[in-house]
Write an enzyme that holds these catalytic residues in place. Structure first.
Site, PDB file in Angstrom:
ATOM      1  N   SER A 175       2.217  -9.731  -0.542  1.00  0.00           N
ATOM      2  CA  SER A 175       1.774  -8.330  -0.528  1.00  0.00           C
ATOM      3  C   SER A 175       1.997  -7.644   0.815  1.00  0.00           C
ATOM      4  CB  SER A 175       0.296  -8.239  -0.924  1.00  0.00           C
ATOM      5  OG  SER A 175      -0.499  -9.067  -0.099  1.00  0.00           O
TER       6      SER A 175
ATOM      7  N   GLU B 219     -10.685   6.638   2.625  1.00  0.00           N
ATOM      8  CA  GLU B 219     -11.557   5.712   3.338  1.00  0.00           C
ATOM      9  C   GLU B 219     -10.715   4.530   3.758  1.00  0.00           C
ATOM     10  OE1 GLU B 219     -11.052   5.543   0.131  1.00  0.00           O
ATOM     11  OE2 GLU B 219     -10.594   3.385   0.035  1.00  0.00           O
TER      12      GLU B 219
ATOM     13  N   LYS C   9       0.821  -1.214   0.000  1.00  0.00           N
ATOM     14  CA  LYS C   9       0.000   0.000   0.000  1.00  0.00           C
ATOM     15  C   LYS C   9       0.860   1.271   0.000  1.00  0.00           C
ATOM     16  CE  LYS C   9      -4.385  -1.637   1.719  1.00  0.00           C
ATOM     17  NZ  LYS C   9      -4.199  -3.113   1.798  1.00  0.00           N
TER      18      LYS C   9
HETATM   19  C1  LIG Z   1      -5.018  -4.157   1.266  1.00  0.00           C
HETATM   20  C2  LIG Z   1      -4.258  -5.397   1.074  1.00  0.00           C
HETATM   21  C3  LIG Z   1      -4.528  -6.307   0.025  1.00  0.00           C
HETATM   22  C4  LIG Z   1      -5.662  -6.140  -0.947  1.00  0.00           C
HETATM   23  O1  LIG Z   1      -5.558  -5.068  -1.792  1.00  0.00           O
HETATM   24  P1  LIG Z   1      -5.218  -5.184  -3.352  1.00  0.00           P
HETATM   25  O2  LIG Z   1      -5.612  -3.856  -3.863  1.00  0.00           O
HETATM   26  O3  LIG Z   1      -6.037  -6.298  -3.929  1.00  0.00           O
HETATM   27  O4  LIG Z   1      -3.775  -5.462  -3.473  1.00  0.00           O
HETATM   28  C5  LIG Z   1      -3.707  -7.419  -0.112  1.00  0.00           C
HETATM   29  N1  LIG Z   1      -2.696  -7.663   0.743  1.00  0.00           N
HETATM   30  C6  LIG Z   1      -2.412  -6.834   1.768  1.00  0.00           C
HETATM   31  C7  LIG Z   1      -1.282  -7.180   2.686  1.00  0.00           C
HETATM   32  C8  LIG Z   1      -3.179  -5.677   1.981  1.00  0.00           C
HETATM   33  O5  LIG Z   1      -2.886  -4.871   3.014  1.00  0.00           O
END
Ligand SMILES: *Cc1c(COP(=O)(O)O)cnc(C)c1O
Length: 410
Positions: free
Chosen positions: A375, A106, A84
């Protein structure tokens, strides 16, 4: 093709009063994109502030067990522990370029709000985060940090008191404040130019991963796995390989308690999503026959969303990416295996990509080279994971804390 459309998906279905704001934002984004100095400034900031490039870690133990080579792209090592940061920092730089001084956003579970609050603190912007009152209660620690970072957290008490009500409230704010305020959208969704713009900032993941795998293996991966909530981390890593037809790209949604149960958040894999227009754009939404949005379910808060990036919807419809769903159970098993074998603590969201890769790895040809996009890190999920695993020590700890707390209150 009209701008902002990907096949039949995307567009900008916005109230008349916001037309001029979106037009100016699109113009600023396109100018930034055409200016190599902007991207260089972004790269320097991400190197200096968020540890980029993040490593592409070779998972030696898993590779031995599966007999196929497995690499992990380490977005968990970013500022605030997830990809993010890539998006909020990029939008922060764009705000500066547009001369805007106030950021609004948000947030559901609070991860995007946290990332946004760190960006605003660093860049000297005022910051207001809209959050459903229900989520404010559930995510006390994130609210605490956002406030300490100098953001104002506004609990939204209308409707179901969750994410979609927070979105509405943020839009209402923007209508009245657009001269000096930018709405920092958290994923590759919403009206044009957000899906394209957020994907552009996240493309840093795929650009790095492509270079890193070529250095490590001397060839491209055969398979890339990423979890899909709104779709921004998946878009990020997929963009490194979209033009390589031999690279299989797999997006993994939240299968929740199983697709047959109806308790999931899979809009693409299951065929349970239907094409519709909501929240400013056209995509697959989880909705009933009357177009009413359905409740989603996932053990991972970040995947619990009714819509999905229109760009991913198009890549899915055109067959370039494959979409699958992993269940909560599979996700918890994969998370524990990754922890034990490689010493990594993945977020529950990311563990969906891990789970799907683990399912497929034994069936892949022995020469397969797999990249899993991690992620984010799992520290934030400690309560959920301990609860789901019914850890007895944890239960005692919670009871003791509750007892201490009531004594102190008395
Ligand atoms: C917010 C989040 C996601 C989901 O968001 P995408 O826009 O689909 O990438 C995935 N993994 C983590 C660790 C997140 O914080």
């Amino acid at each position: 093709m009209q701008t902002g459309y990907f096949g039949e998906f995307g567009g900008a279905f916005i109230p008349e009063i916001l037309h001029e704001t979106f037009r100016r934002l699109t113009e600023a984004y396109e100018a930034a994109r055409a200016d190599p100095a902007f991207w260089n400034e972004y790269l320097r900031l991400m190197e200096n502030y968020s540890g980029r490039p993040t490593p592409l870690t070779f998972a030696g133990n898993l590779s031995r067990q599966f007999g196929r080579r497995v690499y992990i792209k380490r977005e968990d090592l970013n500022q605030t522990g997830a990809h993010k940061a890539n998006n909020v920092m990029g939008q922060g730089l764009l705000m500066r370029r547009m001369g805007k001084t106030r950021a609004i956003a948000e947030t559901g579970a609070g991860q995007h709000g946290m990332a946004c609050a760190t960006m605003a603190a660093r860049m000297g912007f005022e910051c207001v985060i809209y959050m459903g009152a229900e989520d404010v209660e559930r995510q006390r620690s994130n609210v605490f940090w956002m406030e300490r970072l100098g953001a104002t957290v506004v609990p939204v008490t209308s409707g179901s008191r969750t994410l979609k009500d927070a979105v509405n409230e943020a839009m209402r704010d923007w209508v009245g404040s657009m001269d000096h305020t930018h709405y920092v959208l958290g994923t590759a969704c919403g009206a044009h130019p957000f899906p394209e713009m957020v994907s552009w900032f996240q493309s840093i993941i795929g650009l790095e991963a492509r270079k890193q795998i070529l250095e490590a293996e001397g060839r491209l991966p055969t398979h890339v796995y990423a979890c899909v909530g709104g779709g921004s981390n998946a878009m990020g890593i997929f963009q490194g390989f979209l033009d390589d037809p031999d690279v299989t790209l797999v997006g993994v949604e939240a299968g929740g308690k199983g697709l047959a149960s109806g308790h999931h958040a899979s809009r693409l894999a299951s065929g349970s999503g239907a094409i519709g227009v909501a929240q400013g754009y056209k995509t697959f939404f989880l909705q009933n026959d009357d177009g009413q949005m359905l409740d989603t379910h996932s053990v991972a808060a970040g995947l619990d969303y009714v819509g999905v990036s229109p760009i991913l919807a198009h890549l899915h419809a055109s067959g370039r990416i494959r979409c699958e769903a992993a269940t909560d159970r599979e996700v918890l098993d994969a998370l524990q295996r990754l922890m034990r074998q490689e010493g990594l603590i993945p977020a529950l969201e990311s563990s969906h990509a891990v789970a799907q890769a683990f399912k497929e790895l034994p069936t892949l040809p022995p020469e397969a080279v797999v990249i899993i996009n991690l992620s984010g890190r799992g520290d934030k999920d400690i309560f959920t994971i301990a609860d789901a695993l019914e850890d007895p020590g944890w239960r005692r700890y919670i009871r003791k804390k509750a007892a201490d707390y009531s004594v102190n209150e008395a």
